[in-house]
Design a protein around this motif. Structure first.
Motif, PDB file in Angstrom:
ATOM      1  N   UNK A   1       0.832  -1.205   0.000  1.00 27.54           N
ATOM      2  CA  UNK A   1       0.000   0.000   0.000  1.00 27.54           C
ATOM      3  C   UNK A   1       0.866   1.253   0.000  1.00 27.54           C
ATOM      4  N   UNK A   2       1.940   1.239   0.786  1.00 28.28           N
ATOM      5  CA  UNK A   2       2.862   2.387   0.802  1.00 28.28           C
ATOM      6  C   UNK A   2       3.549   2.555  -0.554  1.00 28.28           C
ATOM      7  N   UNK A   3       3.857   1.447  -1.201  1.00 25.12           N
ATOM      8  CA  UNK A   3       4.487   1.502  -2.527  1.00 25.12           C
ATOM      9  C   UNK A   3       3.544   2.173  -3.526  1.00 25.12           C
ATOM     10  N   UNK A   4       2.266   1.829  -3.454  1.00 21.01           N
ATOM     11  CA  UNK A   4       1.289   2.439  -4.359  1.00 21.01           C
ATOM     12  C   UNK A   4       1.207   3.940  -4.140  1.00 21.01           C
TER      13      UNK A   4
ATOM     14  N   UNK B   1       6.676   9.960  -6.658  1.00 27.07           N
ATOM     15  CA  UNK B   1       7.928   9.258  -6.340  1.00 27.07           C
ATOM     16  C   UNK B   1       8.897  10.043  -5.464  1.00 27.07           C
ATOM     17  N   UNK B   2       8.639  11.329  -5.240  1.00 25.19           N
ATOM     18  CA  UNK B   2       9.534  12.112  -4.389  1.00 25.19           C
ATOM     19  C   UNK B   2       9.165  11.990  -2.912  1.00 25.19           C
ATOM     20  N   UNK B   3       8.023  11.364  -2.619  1.00 25.40           N
ATOM     21  CA  UNK B   3       7.543  11.256  -1.239  1.00 25.40           C
ATOM     22  C   UNK B   3       7.669   9.808  -0.764  1.00 25.40           C
TER      23      UNK B   3
ATOM     24  N   UNK C   1      12.008   0.068   2.496  1.00 26.50           N
ATOM     25  CA  UNK C   1      12.360  -1.351   2.547  1.00 26.50           C
ATOM     26  C   UNK C   1      12.237  -1.983   1.162  1.00 26.50           C
ATOM     27  N   UNK C   2      11.367  -1.447   0.336  1.00 25.83           N
ATOM     28  CA  UNK C   2      11.219  -1.963  -1.029  1.00 25.83           C
ATOM     29  C   UNK C   2      12.158  -1.268  -2.002  1.00 25.83           C
ATOM     30  N   UNK C   3      12.550  -0.029  -1.696  1.00 26.48           N
ATOM     31  CA  UNK C   3      13.382   0.760  -2.615  1.00 26.48           C
ATOM     32  C   UNK C   3      14.860   0.528  -2.352  1.00 26.48           C
TER      33      UNK C   3
ATOM     34  N   UNK D   1      18.834  -0.426   2.888  1.00 26.33           N
ATOM     35  CA  UNK D   1      19.868   0.194   3.723  1.00 26.33           C
ATOM     36  C   UNK D   1      19.423   1.561   4.240  1.00 26.33           C
ATOM     37  N   UNK D   2      18.411   2.162   3.618  1.00 25.70           N
ATOM     38  CA  UNK D   2      17.915   3.469   4.058  1.00 25.70           C
ATOM     39  C   UNK D   2      16.589   3.331   4.803  1.00 25.70           C
ATOM     40  N   UNK D   3      16.190   2.099   5.123  1.00 27.60           N
ATOM     41  CA  UNK D   3      14.890   1.863   5.740  1.00 27.60           C
ATOM     42  C   UNK D   3      15.033   1.590   7.237  1.00 27.60           C
TER      43      UNK D   3
END
Length: 378
Positions: A88-91, A97-99, A124-126, A129-131
């Motif tokens: 849902x967060x990915x959608x 895409x900047x948020x 976590x999907x993108x 290491x930054x999650x």
């Protein structure tokens, strides 16, 4: 004799005088105004995304996930509800895409120590290491506290953490009864904002030009009057380059408005004189090329005929048009092709300016075999 003043000086002096009057003040105003408006729009988009997402998220699933699911060593969860929340967060991220969205809630000992636990982070999907990790605990900032206790929408201006530099909006997540049970954060990277500011600066010249039509009109009129001849000279040179040495282009008209002798007049005369010399030399060379008693040809790198003289055409029995459709090997006796190829490659790879001749058999158009002595050069 007219005094010489370069065309470049005429254009630059006129352009600089007009442009300098406006440039400094207009640039400062334009850059500040556009940057402030753009940044405000980004902040509005960030706030809208945070608030809308807090109202649309599946609250029951999120809270059940926080109470029942377990974290994996990688910082995720194998619980299907975690995957649903992440998807849902990915959608939402794909909408803008900047948020980057993430969710959090109070830890079990909130009354004793103000700590939060992170739930699901789109990073976590993108880029894991930054999650933040699922159920990772951290001290709450005043922004987290106000969101989780007062239900206020909080904006956190530029700050830096271990994952990067950000601006963030926090919004409360409420259950069906209206109680605040969690929060959602909407991040935007400072680097994205800096790139946008750089793009605004890059686009300035275009925007500035559109904003000042009067200045552009004056510059256009001036440049047209001073450079009109160059367009004619360009067309003239293209015609000459295509082999037309008497182009229907005048290089002497429309010079009455020039009060000084400049590059236009000098170049026009030089171009006409040069054209006449080229025409004379080409006619001379063509005469020699076609009248010489030796067959001459120019080949492409693939050994296709590009230019042939009449002697070679007569020798092989082909017309010029027919021969230009062939290559070196199609008129060579099959048994001589390999040795001729070796000879050609040796010449190409050699620095000798006058290579020795080579004998080979050529095939006449009527099928007759003729012995020829050839010499390659490059």
């Amino acid at each position: 004799m007219k005094k010489f003043v370069s065309l470049r000086s005429k254009i630059l002096v006129g352009f600089t005088l007009m442009f300098t009057v406006f440039s400094v003040g207009v640039y400062y105003w334009f850059y500040r105004f556009t940057t402030e408006k753009t940044l405000q729009r980004l902040k509005d988009d960030l706030q809208t995304m945070a608030v809308a997402s807090s109202q649309q998220i599946d609250v029951k699933e999120l809270m059940a996930l926080s109470e029942e699911a377990k974290a994996t060593p990688e910082g995720r969860s194998n619980d299907l509800r975690y995957q649903n929340q992440l998807q849902w967060l990915i959608q939402k991220h794909e909408i803008n895409p900047k948020i980057f969205l993430f969710t959090f809630t109070k830890n079990s000992s909130w009354q004793d120590e103000k700590k939060i636990i992170y739930l699901v982070d789109v990073w976590m999907n993108i880029n894991p290491s930054k999650s933040v990790h699922f159920l990772e605990s951290n001290f709450a900032t005043p922004y987290h506290i106000n969101t989780l206790t007062k239900g206020s929408i909080e904006f956190r201006d530029a700050y830096k953490d271990r994952w990067g530099e950000w601006i963030t909006y926090y919004a409360p997540i409420r259950d069906e009864s209206g109680a605040i049970v969690a929060g959602i954060g909407a991040d935007m990277q400072i680097d994205d904002i800096r790139r946008l500011q750089a793009e605004i600066r890059r686009q300035f010249l275009i925007s500035f030009g559109i904003s000042y039509p009067l200045l552009l009109t004056l510059i256009y009129i001036l440049s047209t009057l001073l450079t009109r001849r160059f367009k004619a000279m360009q067309k003239y040179a293209q015609e000459v380059g295509n082999g037309n040495y008497q182009p229907d282009v005048s290089l002497t008209d429309d010079l009455q408005l020039s009060f000084f002798s400049d590059e236009r007049i000098i170049l026009s005369k030089a171009l006409e004189e040069m054209t006449e010399k080229i025409r004379y030399r080409e006619e001379l060379l063509n005469g020699i090329f076609n009248q010489v008693a030796v067959g001459i040809a120019i080949f492409s790198p693939e050994y296709k005929f590009e230019i042939v003289n009449q002697t070679l055409c007569h020798l092989l029995g082909y017309s010029e048009t027919e021969l230009l459709k062939k290559d070196c090997w199609s008129i060579t006796f099959p048994e001589d092709i390999e040795i001729t190829r070796q000879y050609a490659e040796e010449i190409i790879n050699s620095s000798v300016s006058s290579p020795p001749p080579h004998e080979k058999r050529c095939i006449h158009k009527n099928g007759e075999i003729k012995w020829c002595e050839i010499a390659f050069t490059h």
